[in-house]
Design a protein around this motif. Structure first.
Motif, PDB file in Angstrom:
ATOM      1  N   ARG A 175       0.830  -1.204   0.000  1.00  0.00           N
ATOM      2  CA  ARG A 175       0.000   0.000   0.000  1.00  0.00           C
ATOM      3  C   ARG A 175       0.866   1.256   0.000  1.00  0.00           C
ATOM      4  O   ARG A 175       0.615   2.205  -0.741  1.00  0.00           O
ATOM      5  CB  ARG A 175      -0.928   0.004   1.224  1.00  0.00           C
ATOM      6  N   ARG A 231       2.363   1.693  -3.405  1.00  0.00           N
ATOM      7  CA  ARG A 231       1.362   2.174  -4.353  1.00  0.00           C
ATOM      8  C   ARG A 231       1.134   3.670  -4.169  1.00  0.00           C
ATOM      9  O   ARG A 231       0.979   4.418  -5.128  1.00  0.00           O
ATOM     10  CB  ARG A 231       0.037   1.416  -4.148  1.00  0.00           C
ATOM     11  N   LYS A 232       1.126   4.076  -2.899  1.00  0.00           N
ATOM     12  CA  LYS A 232       0.837   5.482  -2.616  1.00  0.00           C
ATOM     13  C   LYS A 232       1.922   6.407  -3.165  1.00  0.00           C
ATOM     14  O   LYS A 232       1.667   7.574  -3.444  1.00  0.00           O
ATOM     15  CB  LYS A 232       0.668   5.690  -1.105  1.00  0.00           C
ATOM     16  N   THR A 249       1.966   0.045  -9.912  1.00  0.00           N
ATOM     17  CA  THR A 249       0.589  -0.402  -9.806  1.00  0.00           C
ATOM     18  C   THR A 249       0.619  -1.919  -9.817  1.00  0.00           C
ATOM     19  O   THR A 249       1.272  -2.521 -10.673  1.00  0.00           O
ATOM     20  CB  THR A 249      -0.259   0.097 -11.001  1.00  0.00           C
TER      21      THR A 249
END
Lengths: 249, 249
Positions: free
Chosen positions: A197, A200-201, A206
DNA sequence: CGCACAGTTGACGCACATCAACCTGGGTGG
DNA sequence: CCACCCAGGTTGATGTGCGTCAACTGTGCG
């Protein structure tokens, strides 16, 4: 046989496959395996050699209380086991991390190392490469945090998959479960999820639907302290100062 | 030459030393090095081979921000570098972890692998051993906690030092600083100190004045999940089902 | 429909990191 | 010979990365 393997894998490491392929007279048998199946047990002594053609597999070790560490992730083109060609390996367990296709190469007449000097060369290069990958993994396990380790793993997989033509535009199929990623990085599945996470942030990657896209490879490699040099076979050392054995190897 | 090395090291791994020693016509030159000195730089290409005769050394890797991991601890009898004998290694840095005596073996006429089939055998065995040790270290870095890792390291060093006659009654000299132990286990020096205290409190070991005493080896090995099998060269595989190359290697 | 499995998220605890102080012993120079 | 120094070891207080436990979601499949 050689063209068969090369077309299947689009590999660029022709020397290794040439050495191996030349040893076989029978055709390669293919097998499809589901996820989470042990391919190789430490006590088995298969005659055949096995090569991973599709999917992901991993060598792993267990502690007696069940803790598991995946010591090496195998990608298409990697040797699962050399069987009787060169039964040199320490005993290891290999399992599939995704649905896999593996090629079985049965060896009619096992070679010896004097009649096939190229085999020894290839064998040593193969071990060198594994050693380099293992050393980088140690660095991740010991000195990189989870996000960096994850980023490094993605960079490494991209590099290794690219050499067999499985990467387009810094995007490739990544069907390894978070649980298996966790056992590769030495953390828990929950923490892999959170690190993903976080990654991804940052917008660098992706990961969805079993597909990884690297949006900014340079930034990802910087974050991971990734240097692809360890994966490339060193350029042939210049002859000056080299010994005969260097050239032979 | 051979007797020189063997008497110096009291080694039992005669095969390896035999292979190496036979290659040299000149005498081995000895050098004394203080602690914390780099023996080998990744960009250097020494002609000579170097063997550790006394003390401790370590291969290490650095991240760009200074984080360090010692990927392999070398004990007396271990090869620091093969130089021109077999310049196969990935580029690594080696430093002394204690005052060391190293032997330099200058090689007049570099061998090639066909004239010395025993060299190839020895080389592959050597790489196998390193690989097995590295894999155990990965397990420590990824899945053992600090106390277990420390215990495992002690068990491993005891085993390796015992084969060169440097252990008496499960006691041996251990002059590696806590800082270097920390970089081997992937933790901080402070935490090594606390883990050592915890280990001492169990009564399994005593570490003082650069000397380690293992009071209850069996219990220590159990705590560490240590199995010495990975350090022993596997017994010659039975001929049934083996190929020619297995016997050659 | 419901089961199995992988992923996701929150609350909380622990192993280890960080910062800092202090101790100790061996080496060195005045 | 003492004073000093300094690297390594030891210990405390506190912070944080990651583990643990548990609940919930989504998704594919029988």
């Amino acid at each position: 046989m050689n063209t068969l393997i090369r077309s299947e894998l689009l590999t660029t490491d022709s020397q290794w496959l040439d050495s191996i392929s030349a040893l076989f007279t029978t055709n390669m048998r293919k097998r499809e395996l589901p996820k989470r199946v042990d391919v190789l047990h430490p006590d088995s002594t298969p005659q055949s050699a096995f090569i991973l053609l599709k999917g992901y597999a991993g060598r792993y070790r267990l502690l007696s209380d069940g803790r598991r560490l995946i010591t090496m992730i195998l990608v298409p083109g990697d040797i699962i086991s050399l069987g009787s060609i060169a039964n040199y390996q320490v005993k290891r367990t290999v399992t599939t991390l995704a649905p896999c296709r593996i090629g079985e190469l049965s060896c009619d007449t096992p070679p010896d190392n004097t009649s096939w000097p190229g085999l020894t060369t290839a064998l040593i290069r193969h071990m060198q490469r594994d050693e380099a990958i293992a050393e980088e993994r140690m660095l991740s396990l010991g000195r990189r945090n989870a996000v960096e380790s994850l980023a490094h793993l993605f960079c490494e997989l991209r590099e290794r998959l690219a050499t067999v033509g499985l990467v387009t535009d810094d995007s490739f199929e990544l069907t390894i479960s978070q649980e298996d990623l966790a056992d590769s990085l030495g953390v828990t599945p929950v923490h892999v999820n959170r690190s993903l996470r976080a990654l991804r942030k940052t917008g660098l990657i992706t990961l969805a639907g079993g597909n990884l896209i690297i949006h900014d490879r340079q930034a990802l490699e910087l974050l991971a302290h990734f240097d692809s040099a360890y994966l490339q076979f060193e350029p042939e050392r210049s002859t000056e100062g080299s010994s005969a054995i260097v050239r032979n190897y």
